[in-house]
Design a protein around this motif. Structure first.
Motif, PDB file in Angstrom:
ATOM      1  N   GLU A 294       0.840  -1.189   0.000  1.00  0.00           N
ATOM      2  CA  GLU A 294       0.000   0.000   0.000  1.00  0.00           C
ATOM      3  C   GLU A 294       0.884   1.251   0.000  1.00  0.00           C
ATOM      4  O   GLU A 294       1.824   1.379   0.801  1.00  0.00           O
ATOM      5  CB  GLU A 294      -0.917   0.005   1.224  1.00  0.00           C
ATOM      6  CG  GLU A 294      -1.877   1.162   1.238  1.00  0.00           C
ATOM      7  CD  GLU A 294      -2.830   1.116   2.420  1.00  0.00           C
ATOM      8  OE1 GLU A 294      -3.697   1.988   2.510  1.00  0.00           O
ATOM      9  OE2 GLU A 294      -2.690   0.189   3.259  1.00  0.00           O
ATOM     10  N   THR A 295       0.608   2.182  -0.892  1.00  0.00           N
ATOM     11  CA  THR A 295       1.444   3.367  -1.067  1.00  0.00           C
ATOM     12  C   THR A 295       1.611   4.123   0.244  1.00  0.00           C
ATOM     13  O   THR A 295       0.634   4.412   0.942  1.00  0.00           O
ATOM     14  CB  THR A 295       0.832   4.296  -2.131  1.00  0.00           C
ATOM     15  OG1 THR A 295       0.640   3.557  -3.339  1.00  0.00           O
ATOM     16  CG2 THR A 295       1.747   5.488  -2.389  1.00  0.00           C
ATOM     17  N   SER A 669     -11.027  -0.929  -5.552  1.00  0.00           N
ATOM     18  CA  SER A 669      -9.893  -1.179  -6.439  1.00  0.00           C
ATOM     19  C   SER A 669      -8.608  -0.561  -5.909  1.00  0.00           C
ATOM     20  O   SER A 669      -7.531  -1.146  -5.989  1.00  0.00           O
ATOM     21  CB  SER A 669     -10.195  -0.653  -7.841  1.00  0.00           C
ATOM     22  OG  SER A 669     -10.517   0.727  -7.789  1.00  0.00           O
ATOM     23  N   THR A 670      -8.713   0.660  -5.387  1.00  0.00           N
ATOM     24  CA  THR A 670      -7.624   1.336  -4.683  1.00  0.00           C
ATOM     25  C   THR A 670      -8.235   1.957  -3.433  1.00  0.00           C
ATOM     26  O   THR A 670      -9.461   2.152  -3.370  1.00  0.00           O
ATOM     27  CB  THR A 670      -6.971   2.432  -5.553  1.00  0.00           C
ATOM     28  OG1 THR A 670      -7.973   3.399  -5.921  1.00  0.00           O
ATOM     29  CG2 THR A 670      -6.343   1.847  -6.796  1.00  0.00           C
ATOM     30  N   ARG A 757      -5.785  -5.804  -5.328  1.00  0.00           N
ATOM     31  CA  ARG A 757      -6.878  -4.906  -4.976  1.00  0.00           C
ATOM     32  C   ARG A 757      -7.159  -5.033  -3.478  1.00  0.00           C
ATOM     33  O   ARG A 757      -7.291  -6.156  -2.985  1.00  0.00           O
ATOM     34  CB  ARG A 757      -8.155  -5.251  -5.773  1.00  0.00           C
ATOM     35  CG  ARG A 757      -8.003  -5.148  -7.280  1.00  0.00           C
ATOM     36  CD  ARG A 757      -9.369  -5.403  -7.935  1.00  0.00           C
ATOM     37  NE  ARG A 757      -9.286  -5.353  -9.395  1.00  0.00           N
ATOM     38  CZ  ARG A 757      -9.167  -6.421 -10.176  1.00  0.00           C
ATOM     39  NH1 ARG A 757      -9.081  -7.606  -9.633  1.00  0.00           N
ATOM     40  NH2 ARG A 757      -9.100  -6.299 -11.484  1.00  0.00           N
ATOM     41  N   PRO A 758      -7.279  -3.934  -2.736  1.00  0.00           N
ATOM     42  CA  PRO A 758      -7.179  -2.538  -3.183  1.00  0.00           C
ATOM     43  C   PRO A 758      -5.734  -2.047  -3.362  1.00  0.00           C
ATOM     44  O   PRO A 758      -5.521  -0.924  -3.785  1.00  0.00           O
ATOM     45  CB  PRO A 758      -7.877  -1.784  -2.043  1.00  0.00           C
ATOM     46  CG  PRO A 758      -7.674  -2.637  -0.846  1.00  0.00           C
ATOM     47  CD  PRO A 758      -7.698  -4.041  -1.334  1.00  0.00           C
ATOM     48  N   TYR A 759      -4.752  -2.914  -3.070  1.00  0.00           N
ATOM     49  CA  TYR A 759      -3.351  -2.600  -3.327  1.00  0.00           C
ATOM     50  C   TYR A 759      -2.601  -3.921  -3.414  1.00  0.00           C
ATOM     51  O   TYR A 759      -3.073  -4.953  -2.927  1.00  0.00           O
ATOM     52  CB  TYR A 759      -2.759  -1.705  -2.223  1.00  0.00           C
ATOM     53  CG  TYR A 759      -3.027  -2.197  -0.834  1.00  0.00           C
ATOM     54  CD1 TYR A 759      -2.272  -3.230  -0.273  1.00  0.00           C
ATOM     55  CD2 TYR A 759      -4.054  -1.647  -0.079  1.00  0.00           C
ATOM     56  CE1 TYR A 759      -2.530  -3.691   0.993  1.00  0.00           C
ATOM     57  CE2 TYR A 759      -4.325  -2.112   1.190  1.00  0.00           C
ATOM     58  CZ  TYR A 759      -3.562  -3.122   1.727  1.00  0.00           C
ATOM     59  OH  TYR A 759      -3.827  -3.597   2.988  1.00  0.00           O
TER      60      TYR A 759
END
Length: 805
Positions: A294-295, A669-670, A757-759
């Protein structure tokens, strides 16, 4: 409820009236022929009760009955013809007598008929067979559990992975049938308030007699479960006198785990008393990791789980044969579970802007489930004509106390701590009334009524203070009718079940507005079966049924089920029922080496209920694992299974299956963004269980399984495979058996996944899959069986005209 009572009374009065009218007609046209006599044991000269007396005209069954307590029988209303009278009793050789009823010889007294024990069949009081067998019937596959499966694992959950078409998730213990987790699990044909994933861990494998896979049930049975019904039948024998078995086993993994059980039975005269008890106790340890991309929150998570669980399962009951036509039965199941656990989650963030953390978790869970079942059955004068009333009550009380402690990973300082005390009380009452009437030799009518009341009350105390309450109540009233017809090589059955379904739910949480939910539906569930038997070696079956998956309490309960440092699991109270139209074709071929069954199925699914994961709106650093209704879906599958004897010394149960489904729905999705996603998922599974007969008393087993990769909207699960070896040796003149098994020889079993998804993320979980099992089974007592049919609803089989379906 008053309306239901009125319907039951009217229905019962109608049936009695019909029977009275039928009896009057029979008396008016009564046939003059009569056959009487007495059956005794050749060796002891004692009378034998409940011996099957069968009247045949050539190969055609005409009528029959059973002997009374003093061994006598009296078969009336026979046409004046030539007949063959057969005397059949389990454990004895069949005896046949030819008779000729004429106008000058209308009544024949066969006097005393002696029958002798079948030495081959009775040898060794063999309560549990060496090898599990698979039997294909019109609407189900029956796996008779042998010693090879018992030694495969200590619990029902562990041996389920050896069953064709069935899979059990090794981490969550969630069970699936034909690749779908929307399956209904029954114990002795009855539902339980205990979640199936936990129930499978409480039932000792040695207490299981057989497992029934009912993939397309008829209208007679509740339409719940998209992929069908798994019915676990516990041991209950009806041998004359006192007899039973004792089973003890130890599974060695990282720590030893004990499983023990005994089955006792005493039958004398009109009474049959039975009971069994099972114990499972031991410590299990699991571990795993998840890598999250995850960013700005990239992290590595390490998990360890240690659980100490003890479960007791007891069943006690009796059958009372009031007379040849009336039977009363009662039993109770009592389950006690005591579990303690501790776990740790270590989260290492790869950047320095977020503090690393460690969460420690401890919990204690005590659960008591009790079931009480009463059954009264009337067999009318006509063969197969019956009325049965059954009442079943189940209550489950399962409190849990958990403590969560969060620490700074670097400094070790305690950052937060809280407790969760959860109370869960579930109640389930069922009343069934079933009527069966063979209208002719080839037509059978079945009618029935059922009412169910189910309620669940959950409460959560956070740090000993009230936090939330969830009450869920539903009642279902239903009526069904099925009509079966047989002509020559064809059999047909059609039926429908009408159900009135009502549910209300109330969720209260401190400082929040109450959440309410209610639903009131009236639905019709049709089913049809068509069978063609061109020869004794070939059988074709086509079936259709409409099914429903009503959200379970675990799926709708918004109270947190469990939690880690980064994830909370909870239900979704807004779920709606999922409906499925299921089509199936099967072909069974009997060969010189055994039987092979192949089949294909198609399912059209509406508002599919599926697992989903999304960002917690109240805490962006955590996620929620829950359930949601997705769009309509299609699923296809093919299955092939065989119960084969390749050589006198080598036999095997083999199964392969493949599924294809299109999965679609709206997911995250994100983080914070949602989109409609559609994927094609394919999976392939294979199993083979070999038995090698080295000597008369020595057996070896070789088991292998492969479970192909599986794709969902958010994750891709990797393939899994393993191989086991085992052996069994009979001692004490066949009354005792020593078993051993080495599971997962190459230590290849693991649960690995990846998703984007979501990451992007990937992970793997491991458990004590490589184990050694040692067990001993001892059977004792007399070996004479009573040929007494189980209760119709326990038998749980589709009925049809004149022995057709």
């Amino acid at each position: 409820m008053k309306a239901l009572k009125l319907i039951l009374v009217c229905f019962f009065a109608t049936i009695v009236s019909m029977q009275a009218q039928t009896a009057t007609k029979i008396n008016l046209i009564e046939n003059p022929g009569t056959v009487t006599g007495k059956v005794i044991d050749k060796k002891t000269n004692e009378p034998l009760s409940y011996v099957n007396v069968i009247i045949k005209e050539g190969d055609k069954f005409v009528t029959g009955g059973i002997t009374a307590d003093n061994g006598t029988f009296n078969i009336k209303n026979l046409d004046l013809k030539n007949y063959t009278v057969e005397f059949q009793f389990i454990g004895y050789k069949t005896v046949s007598k030819a008779i000729n009823l004429t106008t000058t010889n209308k009544s024949i007294n066969l006097n005393t008929i002696t029958i002798e024990e079948d030495a081959i069949e009775l040898k060794g009081v063999n309560i549990v067979s060496e090898k599990s067998t698979i039997e294909q019937k019109i609407d189900r596959k029956i796996i008779n559990v042998g010693k090879d499966l018992i030694s495969a694992g200590a619990t029902a959950g562990e041996i389920m992975n050896n069953i064709p078409s069935v899979s059990v998730d090794p981490q969550t213990n969630a069970i699936s049938l034909r690749g779908n987790s929307n399956v209904r699990v029954l114990i002795d044909g009855k539902p339980s308030n205990i979640d199936a994933s936990q129930l499978l861990q409480q039932i000792p494998s040695s207490s299981i007699k057989q497992i029934e896979l009912i993939t397309n049930p008829s209208a007679k049975y509740n339409p719940e479960g998209m992929s069908g019904i798994i019915n676990i039948v516990l041991n209950k024998n009806s041998k004359i006198g006192f007899n039973g078995s004792i089973n003890n086993g130890v599974t060695f993994g990282k720590t030893p785990k004990l499983n023990s059980s005994f089955d006792l039975n005493y039958r004398s005269g009109k009474f049959n008393f039975y009971g069994n008890y099972g114990l499972n106790t031991g410590r299990q340890s699991n571990s795993g990791f998840i890598k999250s991309e995850e960013t700005n929150k990239e992290n590595d998570q390490l998990f360890t789980f240690i659980n100490n669980n003890t479960s007791h399962l007891a069943k006690v009951g009796f059958d009372f044969n009031i007379n040849d036509k009336n039977t009363l039965s009662f039993y109770t199941n009592q389950s006690f579970y005591n579990g303690t656990g501790k776990a740790s989650t270590d989260v290492d963030y790869r950047n320095n802007t977020t503090d690393d953390l460690v969460q420690l978790f401890t919990n204690a869970n005590k659960e008591h489930s009790e079931t009480y079942n009463f059954d009264y059955k009337i067999n009318f004068k006509k063969e197969g004509h019956s009325l049965e009333l059954e009442m079943n009550y189940n209550k489950n009380d399962g409190p849990e106390n958990a403590v969560y402690s969060n620490f700074n990973r670097d400094s070790g300082a305690l950052t937060s701590s809280f407790t969760n005390d959860v109370s869960t009380i579930g109640k389930n009452s069922i009343i069934n009334l079933d009527y069966v009437n063979p209208l002719t030799e080839t037509i059978k009518l079945e009618l029935g009524l059922e009412h169910r009341d189910e309620s669940t009350a959950n409460s959560l105390l956070r740090d000993r203070n009230p936090n939330s309450n969830f009450n869920y109540d539903r009642n279902i009233s239903s009526a069904y009718v099925t009509l079966g017809k047989q002509w020559k090589k064809w059999s047909f059955q059609a039926g429908a079940r009408l159900e009135k379904y009502k549910v209300t739910a109330l969720f209260k949480e401190v400082s929040k507005t109450d959440g309410t939910f209610q639903d009131d539906l009236l639905n019709l569930y049709p089913s049809t079966f068509l069978t063609y038997n061109p020869s004794e070696s070939n059988s074709f079956n086509l079936s259709f049924s409409r099914r429903v998956d009503r959200p379970s309490i675990g799926q709708v309960n918004p109270i947190r089920e469990w939690s880690t440092a980064t994830l909370d699991s909870q239900g979704n109270p807004d779920l709606i029922p999922q409906f499925t139209n299921s089509y199936e074709i099967n072909y069974t071929r009997k060969t010189k080496i055994g039987s092979i069954t192949s089949g294909i199925f198609y399912r059209r699914i509406e508002d599919e209920i599926t697992r989903v994961i999304f960002t917690n709106p109240d805490n962006p650093n955590k996620q929620i694992l829950s359930y949601a209704n997705f769009s309509n879906n299609n699923a296809y599958g093919v299955e092939v299974s065989g119960n084969l004897d390749f050589k006198k010394w080598w036999s095997a149960n083999v199964s392969i299956d493949a599924y294809q489904k299109k999965v679609k729905g709206t997911i995250e999705s994100t983080p914070g963004n949602y989109e409609f996603v559609e994927v094609d998922a394919n999976t392939f599974n294979a199993r083979i269980n070999n038995t090698f007969k080295a000597t008369k008393d020595l057996r070896f087993q070789l088991f292998a399984m492969y479970r192909g990769r599986d794709l969902s909207l958010q994750f891709n699960r990797s393939a899994m495979w393993k191989m086991d070896i085992g052996s069994s040796y009979n001692i004490l003149k066949g009354s005792g058996t020593i078993s051993a098994r080495f599971s997962d020889i190459f230590k290849t079993m693991k649960f690995a996944f990846e998703g984007d998804r979501p990451y992007p993320s990937n992970g793997q979980f491991n458990w004590e899959s490589q184990t050694v099992y040692l067990g001993f089974n001892y059977r004792f007592g007399s070996g004479k069986n009573k040929a007494n049919q189980r209760k119709q609803r326990d038998n749980n089989e589709s009925q049809g005209g004149g022995g057709l379906l």
